[in-house]
Design a protein around this motif. Sequence first.
Motif: not given
Length: 155
Positions: A19-29, A114-121
């Motif tokens: 509801d706040d516009g944030r996106v769900l990311l999950i981290k692979r094992a 805007s914070d997606l680039r901070r994660y190792r995608l």
Amino acid sequence: MPMVGSVYILAVRAFIEDDDGRVLLIKRASDSKTNASRWELPGGKIGTGESLEEALKREVKEETNLEIIPEEVMGVVEQKFPVINAAHIIIRCRAEGSVKLSHEHEGFAWVEPSDLRRYRLADWLSDFVMKLKIEEDKEDSPLGGILRFMRGVYL
């Protein structure tokens, strides 16, 4: 000698916003065969005889325990492997429930776009985010205009 064409698998990915516009990311094992310790969107391969929606609902439920309602296709991005390639179909979704990760994943985060680039995608997700950013920044791009109208300037 004729060239052999590329072999593709199809995968579906859920772009889930809260509801706040944030996106769900999950981290692979860390021991994953692909994208180890990388962040990605929930989803996976489409099984034989499954529709896109069936596969997406199944994969998201298996990986996150969330029930989703698919809304629209946002785009497609390619991932190249040595023997095969994957085409990831990214679908915007709404979700209900609480995240409970499968053994294939070791973390999750609700992330401001805007914070997606901070994660190792995962490479494919990084490519997709970059493509969205480029299209959004083009003043004369119809897709850019639609993205700005629909989502605001996130990325």
